[in-house]
Design a protein around this motif. Structure first.
Motif, PDB file in Angstrom:
ATOM      1  N   LYS A  56      43.721  50.314  10.680  1.00  0.00           N
ATOM      2  CA  LYS A  56      42.765  50.909   9.729  1.00  0.00           C
ATOM      3  C   LYS A  56      41.846  49.859   9.123  1.00  0.00           C
ATOM      4  CE  LYS A  56      45.931  54.589   8.380  1.00  0.00           C
ATOM      5  NZ  LYS A  56      46.920  54.956   7.375  1.00  0.00           N
ATOM      6  N   THR A  57      42.312  48.625   9.070  1.00  0.00           N
ATOM      7  CA  THR A  57      41.521  47.589   8.387  1.00  0.00           C
ATOM      8  C   THR A  57      40.945  46.548   9.346  1.00  0.00           C
ATOM      9  OG1 THR A  57      43.649  46.527   7.920  1.00  0.00           O
ATOM     10  CG2 THR A  57      42.641  47.763   6.125  1.00  0.00           C
ATOM     11  N   ARG A  58      41.355  46.598  10.604  1.00  0.00           N
ATOM     12  CA  ARG A  58      40.867  45.581  11.557  1.00  0.00           C
ATOM     13  C   ARG A  58      39.387  45.803  11.877  1.00  0.00           C
ATOM     14  NH1 ARG A  58      43.668  48.709  16.360  1.00  0.00           N
ATOM     15  NH2 ARG A  58      41.955  50.062  16.933  1.00  0.00           N
ATOM     16  N   LYS A  59      38.714  44.702  12.248  1.00  0.00           N
ATOM     17  CA  LYS A  59      37.366  44.850  12.817  1.00  0.00           C
ATOM     18  C   LYS A  59      37.480  44.873  14.338  1.00  0.00           C
ATOM     19  CE  LYS A  59      34.801  42.795   9.022  1.00  0.00           C
ATOM     20  NZ  LYS A  59      34.430  41.510   8.447  1.00  0.00           N
ATOM     21  N   ASN A  60      38.275  43.958  14.853  1.00  0.00           N
ATOM     22  CA  ASN A  60      38.499  43.890  16.302  1.00  0.00           C
ATOM     23  C   ASN A  60      39.975  43.694  16.599  1.00  0.00           C
ATOM     24  OD1 ASN A  60      35.801  43.784  17.780  1.00  0.00           O
ATOM     25  ND2 ASN A  60      35.488  42.261  16.169  1.00  0.00           N
ATOM     26  N   VAL A  61      40.417  44.264  17.693  1.00  0.00           N
ATOM     27  CA  VAL A  61      41.755  43.959  18.194  1.00  0.00           C
ATOM     28  C   VAL A  61      41.673  42.590  18.876  1.00  0.00           C
ATOM     29  CG1 VAL A  61      43.493  44.622  19.896  1.00  0.00           C
ATOM     30  CG2 VAL A  61      42.336  46.386  18.552  1.00  0.00           C
ATOM     31  N   VAL A  62      42.677  41.762  18.605  1.00  0.00           N
ATOM     32  CA  VAL A  62      42.699  40.441  19.238  1.00  0.00           C
ATOM     33  C   VAL A  62      43.807  40.466  20.294  1.00  0.00           C
ATOM     34  CG1 VAL A  62      42.933  37.961  18.846  1.00  0.00           C
ATOM     35  CG2 VAL A  62      41.834  39.401  17.120  1.00  0.00           C
ATOM     36  N   GLY A  76      51.181  33.030  18.589  1.00  0.00           N
ATOM     37  CA  GLY A  76      51.030  32.865  17.146  1.00  0.00           C
ATOM     38  C   GLY A  76      51.532  34.092  16.406  1.00  0.00           C
ATOM     39  N   GLU A  77      51.166  34.171  15.139  1.00  0.00           N
ATOM     40  CA  GLU A  77      51.674  35.247  14.280  1.00  0.00           C
ATOM     41  C   GLU A  77      50.771  36.483  14.353  1.00  0.00           C
ATOM     42  OE1 GLU A  77      53.079  34.063  10.332  1.00  0.00           O
ATOM     43  OE2 GLU A  77      51.639  35.464   9.516  1.00  0.00           O
ATOM     44  N   GLY A  78      49.507  36.282  13.996  1.00  0.00           N
ATOM     45  CA  GLY A  78      48.568  37.404  13.989  1.00  0.00           C
ATOM     46  C   GLY A  78      47.188  36.874  13.672  1.00  0.00           C
ATOM     47  N   PRO A  79      46.156  37.638  14.004  1.00  0.00           N
ATOM     48  CA  PRO A  79      44.780  37.162  13.805  1.00  0.00           C
ATOM     49  C   PRO A  79      44.451  36.923  12.338  1.00  0.00           C
ATOM     50  CG  PRO A  79      44.851  39.223  15.079  1.00  0.00           C
ATOM     51  CD  PRO A  79      46.226  38.985  14.578  1.00  0.00           C
ATOM     52  N   GLY A  80      43.605  35.924  12.102  1.00  0.00           N
ATOM     53  CA  GLY A  80      43.037  35.696  10.775  1.00  0.00           C
ATOM     54  C   GLY A  80      41.630  36.269  10.731  1.00  0.00           C
ATOM     55  N   ALA A  81      40.875  35.855   9.698  1.00  0.00           N
ATOM     56  CA  ALA A  81      39.545  36.445   9.493  1.00  0.00           C
ATOM     57  C   ALA A  81      38.599  36.163  10.671  1.00  0.00           C
ATOM     58  CB  ALA A  81      38.952  35.903   8.198  1.00  0.00           C
ATOM     59  N   THR A  82      38.556  34.919  11.129  1.00  0.00           N
ATOM     60  CA  THR A  82      37.611  34.574  12.211  1.00  0.00           C
ATOM     61  C   THR A  82      37.994  35.281  13.508  1.00  0.00           C
ATOM     62  OG1 THR A  82      37.690  32.384  11.193  1.00  0.00           O
ATOM     63  CG2 THR A  82      36.360  32.603  13.167  1.00  0.00           C
ATOM     64  N   GLU A  83      39.294  35.386  13.743  1.00  0.00           N
ATOM     65  CA  GLU A  83      39.766  36.068  14.950  1.00  0.00           C
ATOM     66  C   GLU A  83      39.421  37.552  14.885  1.00  0.00           C
ATOM     67  OE1 GLU A  83      41.702  33.973  13.072  1.00  0.00           O
ATOM     68  OE2 GLU A  83      41.620  32.262  14.447  1.00  0.00           O
ATOM     69  N   ASP A  84      39.568  38.139  13.695  1.00  0.00           N
ATOM     70  CA  ASP A  84      39.249  39.553  13.490  1.00  0.00           C
ATOM     71  C   ASP A  84      37.750  39.803  13.728  1.00  0.00           C
ATOM     72  OD1 ASP A  84      39.848  42.239  12.620  1.00  0.00           O
ATOM     73  OD2 ASP A  84      38.977  41.740  10.667  1.00  0.00           O
ATOM     74  N   GLU A  85      36.928  38.853  13.292  1.00  0.00           N
ATOM     75  CA  GLU A  85      35.470  38.977  13.470  1.00  0.00           C
ATOM     76  C   GLU A  85      35.079  38.904  14.944  1.00  0.00           C
ATOM     77  OE1 GLU A  85      32.890  39.441  11.505  1.00  0.00           O
ATOM     78  OE2 GLU A  85      33.924  39.398   9.571  1.00  0.00           O
ATOM     79  N   GLY A  87      37.320  38.853  17.759  1.00  0.00           N
ATOM     80  CA  GLY A  87      38.197  39.473  18.768  1.00  0.00           C
ATOM     81  C   GLY A  87      38.898  38.440  19.652  1.00  0.00           C
ATOM     82  N   ARG A  88      38.844  37.154  19.234  1.00  0.00           N
ATOM     83  CA  ARG A  88      39.481  36.090  20.037  1.00  0.00           C
ATOM     84  C   ARG A  88      40.590  35.401  19.242  1.00  0.00           C
ATOM     85  NH1 ARG A  88      35.636  31.739  21.610  1.00  0.00           N
ATOM     86  NH2 ARG A  88      37.421  31.127  22.886  1.00  0.00           N
ATOM     87  N   PRO A  89      41.713  35.019  19.909  1.00  0.00           N
ATOM     88  CA  PRO A  89      42.806  34.383  19.178  1.00  0.00           C
ATOM     89  C   PRO A  89      42.505  32.916  18.866  1.00  0.00           C
ATOM     90  CG  PRO A  89      43.326  34.419  21.509  1.00  0.00           C
ATOM     91  CD  PRO A  89      41.998  35.130  21.339  1.00  0.00           C
ATOM     92  N   PHE A  90      43.009  32.447  17.754  1.00  0.00           N
ATOM     93  CA  PHE A  90      42.966  31.019  17.398  1.00  0.00           C
ATOM     94  C   PHE A  90      41.582  30.392  17.586  1.00  0.00           C
ATOM     95  CE2 PHE A  90      47.603  31.443  17.578  1.00  0.00           C
ATOM     96  CZ  PHE A  90      47.964  30.684  16.476  1.00  0.00           C
ATOM     97  N   VAL A  91      40.610  30.936  16.856  1.00  0.00           N
ATOM     98  CA  VAL A  91      39.267  30.339  16.889  1.00  0.00           C
ATOM     99  C   VAL A  91      38.821  29.844  15.509  1.00  0.00           C
ATOM    100  CG1 VAL A  91      38.386  31.482  18.972  1.00  0.00           C
ATOM    101  CG2 VAL A  91      38.260  32.675  16.770  1.00  0.00           C
ATOM    102  N   GLY A  92      39.639  30.083  14.468  1.00  0.00           N
ATOM    103  CA  GLY A  92      39.322  29.573  13.123  1.00  0.00           C
ATOM    104  C   GLY A  92      39.777  28.118  12.999  1.00  0.00           C
ATOM    105  N   ARG A  93      40.030  27.678  11.791  1.00  0.00           N
ATOM    106  CA  ARG A  93      40.412  26.265  11.580  1.00  0.00           C
ATOM    107  C   ARG A  93      41.729  25.934  12.282  1.00  0.00           C
ATOM    108  NH1 ARG A  93      41.469  24.625   6.154  1.00  0.00           N
ATOM    109  NH2 ARG A  93      41.535  22.470   6.832  1.00  0.00           N
TER     110      ARG A  93
END
Ligand code: URA
Length: 216
Positions: A56-62, A76-85, A87-93
């Motif tokens: 309900k709150t996701r922007k993209n499925v990762v 990993g555990e689950g997507p963060g904000a950058t991943e949600d934006e 749709g790719r895993p582990f792309v934030g800091r």
């Protein structure tokens, strides 16, 4: 355990479709929904998943990304904000740190490994996924593991280790161990986000990576 997850998946699907009452399930029948043995077909199904509230709150499925024939998989555990934006895993800091770990220490391109998560949708505020969210989502990860068939799985952090193995031993106790896991080798290590907060722990992860490099 796998059967239980399949039943949960089936019941969630029925609930989502509006079912309020059903006859007892015949567990031996082939009515339980089967996930496809094809990574792209699986991605399509996962991209339309609404089995838990994270949808309900996701922007993209990762879903995950990388070499579909990778011998090494990171979970990993689950997507963060950058991943949600994106749709790719582990792309934030944390993702940038993971990429450096793969490319500078293991000396392989990131595109040659596979990277996925326990849950495919971002938990709001980056909270830890609830057990219900994790158990609902993990059949997708089991299928990814089955299809990709990696020899080595690296569990990034406590949540990943706990849901992959069912073992609640603290990550500090099991970190760096090589665990026999369904005919594969599972190596738990610290999550890159933890390393960003505790840079002095990088040394231990570096040692774990050297073990992995030797195995490869
Ligand atoms: N942290 C995770 O556990 N997974 C991601 O994809 C990004 C950050």
């Amino acid at each position: 355990m796998h059967k239980k997850l399949q039943i949960l998946y089936h019941l969630k699907l029925l609930q989502w479709l509006g079912t309020e009452y059903m006859n007892p399930l015949n567990l031996e029948s082939s009515t339980l929904p089967q996930l496809p043995n094809d990574l792209e077909k699986l991605r399509e199904i996962v991209s339309q998943c609404h089995l838990c509230d994270l949808s309900k709150t996701r922007k993209n499925v990762v879903f995950g990304e990388g070499d579909p024939h990778a011998k090494l998989m990171f979970v990993g555990e689950g997507p963060g904000a950058t991943e949600d934006e994106t749709g790719r895993p582990f792309v934030g800091r944390a993702g940038q740190l993971l990429t450096k770990m793969i490319e500078n220490v293991l000396e392989i391109p990131r595109s040659k490994v596979y990277i996925a998560n326990i849950v495919k949708c971002r938990p709001p505020g980056n909270r830890v996924p609830t057990p219900q969210e994790a158990h609902t989502c993990i059949p997708y990860l089991w299928k990814q593991i089955e299809i990709i068939n990696p020899r080595i799985i690296v569990a990034l952090g406590a949540t990943s280790y706990q849901y992959l193995t069912g073992d609640k031993t603290p990550i500090t106790k099991v970190r760096g161990e090589m665990i026999d896991f369904q005919g594969r080798i599972l190596i738990p290590t610290f999550h890159p986000s933890f390393l960003l907060r505790n840079p002095s722990k990088k040394r231990e992860v570096y040692e774990d990576l050297l073990k992995i490099k030797e195995l490869l």
